[in-house]
Write an enzyme that holds these catalytic residues in place. Structure first.
Site, PDB file in Angstrom:
ATOM      1  CD  GLU A 118       0.002   1.129   3.258  1.00 62.75           C
ATOM      2  OE1 GLU A 118      -0.583   2.145   2.872  1.00 62.75           O
ATOM      3  OE2 GLU A 118       0.834   1.124   4.182  1.00 62.75           O
ATOM      4  CB  CYS A 171       4.616   4.596   7.142  1.00 62.78           C
ATOM      5  SG  CYS A 171       3.243   3.540   6.762  1.00 62.78           S
TER       6      CYS A 171
HETATM    7  C1  UDX Z   1       3.546   7.802   4.365  1.00 60.77           C
HETATM    8  C2  UDX Z   1       3.631   7.690   2.831  1.00 60.77           C
HETATM    9  O1  UDX Z   1       3.272   8.943   2.248  1.00 60.77           O
HETATM   10  C3  UDX Z   1       2.718   6.595   2.331  1.00 60.77           C
HETATM   11  O2  UDX Z   1       2.875   6.438   0.941  1.00 60.77           O
HETATM   12  C4  UDX Z   1       3.069   5.302   3.045  1.00 60.77           C
HETATM   13  O3  UDX Z   1       2.194   4.278   2.622  1.00 60.77           O
HETATM   14  C5  UDX Z   1       2.988   5.481   4.542  1.00 60.77           C
HETATM   15  O4  UDX Z   1       3.834   6.552   4.956  1.00 60.77           O
HETATM   16  P1  UDX Z   1       1.909   8.943   6.121  1.00 60.77           P
HETATM   17  O5  UDX Z   1       2.907   8.535   7.158  1.00 60.77           O
HETATM   18  O6  UDX Z   1       0.481   8.675   6.392  1.00 60.77           O
HETATM   19  O7  UDX Z   1       2.249   8.233   4.730  1.00 60.77           O
HETATM   20  O8  UDX Z   1       2.029  10.522   5.899  1.00 60.77           O
HETATM   21  P2  UDX Z   1       2.782  11.550   4.937  1.00 60.77           P
HETATM   22  O9  UDX Z   1       1.774  12.516   4.472  1.00 60.77           O
HETATM   23  O10 UDX Z   1       3.590  10.897   3.910  1.00 60.77           O
HETATM   24  O11 UDX Z   1       3.713  12.320   5.972  1.00 60.77           O
HETATM   25  C6  UDX Z   1       4.721  11.643   6.714  1.00 60.77           C
HETATM   26  C7  UDX Z   1       5.490  12.617   7.580  1.00 60.77           C
HETATM   27  O12 UDX Z   1       6.344  13.436   6.791  1.00 60.77           O
HETATM   28  C8  UDX Z   1       4.620  13.577   8.392  1.00 60.77           C
HETATM   29  O13 UDX Z   1       5.151  13.676   9.701  1.00 60.77           O
HETATM   30  C9  UDX Z   1       4.741  14.889   7.642  1.00 60.77           C
HETATM   31  O14 UDX Z   1       4.570  15.993   8.489  1.00 60.77           O
HETATM   32  C10 UDX Z   1       6.156  14.796   7.125  1.00 60.77           C
HETATM   33  N1  UDX Z   1       6.389  15.603   5.921  1.00 60.77           N
HETATM   34  C11 UDX Z   1       5.763  15.301   4.745  1.00 60.77           C
HETATM   35  C12 UDX Z   1       7.293  16.671   5.964  1.00 60.77           C
HETATM   36  O15 UDX Z   1       7.871  16.960   7.020  1.00 60.77           O
HETATM   37  N2  UDX Z   1       7.519  17.389   4.829  1.00 60.77           N
HETATM   38  C13 UDX Z   1       6.923  17.111   3.633  1.00 60.77           C
HETATM   39  O16 UDX Z   1       7.207  17.809   2.650  1.00 60.77           O
HETATM   40  C14 UDX Z   1       6.012  16.033   3.602  1.00 60.77           C
END
Ligand code: UDX
Length: 429
Positions: free
Chosen positions: A151, A260
């Site tokens: 996923e 994740c």
């Molecule tokens: C992530 C992946 O996007 C997804 O494809 C995978 O299946 C699971 O892990 P998720 O953990 O739900 O998903 O959130 P995501 O929106 O990717 O953000 C992850 C973390 O990165 C958050 O703490 C967010 O704040 C941080 N982030 C994201 C940043 O600090 N900067 C960014 O530009 C993007």
């Protein structure tokens, strides 16, 4: 490809399992979700949704007649053609993924007469498929196929990500099993990458690693921006328009968290180490992220002189907006460090709860968090924080120190309102 109605059992009623089950029901399949947690299954049976995920309630409600919930393996497997595994794979002390829940599902599978296909949705180390195949063969269950279908859904947008994905990855030992899993997704308009099982498993880990690398990269650029007077928001815009680079995952901040990234980066690092490879870049990505979460403490210490006895308001607890998930949330690290320094910590979050965080007070409003505080840190970029009348709140603070950990607010406006405003990678005013 035609959309045939298939009976699917989904093992695991967590974020991934429920989204997978609800979306397959939406695509017209008959789905039974199985979990060992009786309370959770009963609640789901009553129509209650135990997690916060936008759009999930509606999807479960709309597809009620095609969805059922059970704790019993036999009932889940009865007449099913496909068994999705969507159980947790948390890290162990060694950093390896803990696959005990996966093995329980595999070992509990009863012998069946006709062919069924086990599909791995949980994130697992490369090589897991081989091991499962071997274990099934040992039990004489050659009629059980195995497919890896990782996923790529992000929390908060999981339903949309599942139904409108960038791609679907299907790794199979047997082509016919891969075909079947591909057909389950009929109705979804996305390219399908057919691969061997190991490559599908690696695709998931590599995709996450690439995204984390971008975040740590832009965070390091932010830190250099701070030292040199550049503005990382402008820099990210400037590099993101390069088509070879692209704009996503270039938001500098206080580091990534969630269920994740932290776990999967450790698992990939450990997977490489177990086979004798030192994954230098990934190690750096993890280390940069750990340091990034702590940089805010340095910023606060600079402004407040000493943290002991101060009151710090953390705005946001969830690891990102639109979720109640606090797993590996940077706010928890910040709160822990602040408490250790002798500060009082208040947390506001519209959904996430601080249960089990001794010494931290949860407040119900941003105004309540800021009143009498010595500093505020914007930790999670909840959209409602854009609507706050910051001007009115400033005078309620003991000292108007504000660290914007997500570069969400306008520095010039905040400074004009009288805040000692600092952000990440943006020159201090
Ligand atoms: C992530 C992946 O996007 C997804 O494809 C995978 O299946 C699971 O892990 P998720 O953990 O739900 O998903 O959130 P995501 O929106 O990717 O953000 C992850 C973390 O990165 C958050 O703490 C967010 O704040 C941080 N982030 C994201 C940043 O600090 N900067 C960014 O530009 C993007």
């Amino acid at each position: 490809m035609s959309a045939e109605r298939t009976k699917i059992a989904v093992f695991g009623a967590g974020y991934v399992g429920l989204v997978t089950g609800a979306c397959f029901a939406e695509l017209g399949h008959e789905v039974v979700v199985r979990d060992i947690l009786a309370d959770r299954i009963e609640a789901l049976g009553r129509g209650e949704v135990p997690i916060y995920e936008p759009g999930l309630d509606e999807l479960l409600e709309r597809n009620r007649e095609r969805l059922s919930f059970t704790t019993e393996v036999a009932r889940a497997i009865e007449g099913t053609e496909v068994v999705y595994v969507a159980v947790g794979t948390p890290p162990t002390y060694s950093g390896d993924a803990d696959l005990s829940a996966v093995w329980t599902v595999i070992d509990e599978l009863p012998r069946v007469q006709k062919r069924i296909v086990v599909v791995m949705k949980s994130t697992v180390p490369v090589g897991t498929g081989e091991k499962v195949r071997h274990r099934l063969d040992e039990r004489g269950m050659e009629n059980v196929g195995y497919v890896s279908n990782p996923e790529f859904t992000a929390e908060g947008t999981a339903v949309r990500d599942f139904l409108h994905p960038d791609r679907i990855v299907v790794g199979a030992f047997d082509d016919a099993d891969g075909e079947l899993v591909e057909r389950l997704h009929a109705g979804i308009d996305a390219p399908v990458v057919r691969a061997d099982v190991a490559s599908a498993e690696m695709t998931k880990l590599a995709a996450n690693a690439a995204l984390m690398t971008r975040i740590s990269f832009i965070n390091e650029i932010a830190n250099v921006c701070e030292a040199t007077g550049a503005d990382v928001v402008k820099v990210a815009e400037g590099i993101g328009l390069d088509r070879r680079i692209g704009p996503s995952f270039l938001r500098a901040g206080i580091g990534f968290g969630g269920s994740c990234f932290p776990k999967d980066s450790l698992a990939l690092k450990q997977l490489a180490a177990n086979s004798g490879y030192h994954f230098q870049l990934l190690n750096a990505v993890i280390e940069v992220n750990e340091l990034q979460k702590r940089r805010v403490i340095g910023k606060l210490s600079e402004q407040l002189d000493r943290l002991r006895g101060t009151t710090v308001a953390l705005l946001g607890l969830a690891f990102k907006p639109d979720t109640d998930d606090t797993r590996e949330a940077p706010a928890l690290v910040l709160a822990g460090r602040l408490l250790a320094e002798g500060a009082n910590v208040r947390i506001w979050d519209p959904i996430a709860r601080v249960d089990g965080l001794p010494g931290v007070t949860q407040v119900e409003s941003v105004a309540g968090a800021l009143a009498g505080a010595d500093a505020a840190v914007l930790v999670t970029e909840w959209p409602e924080l854009r609507e706050i009348d910051w001007g009115a709140l400033r005078s309620t603070m003991r000292r108007p120190v504000f660290v914007d950990g997500r570069n969400m607010l306008d520095p010039a406006e905040m400074r004009a309102l009288g805040y000692a405003y600092d952000a990440i990678g943006r020159a201090a005013g």
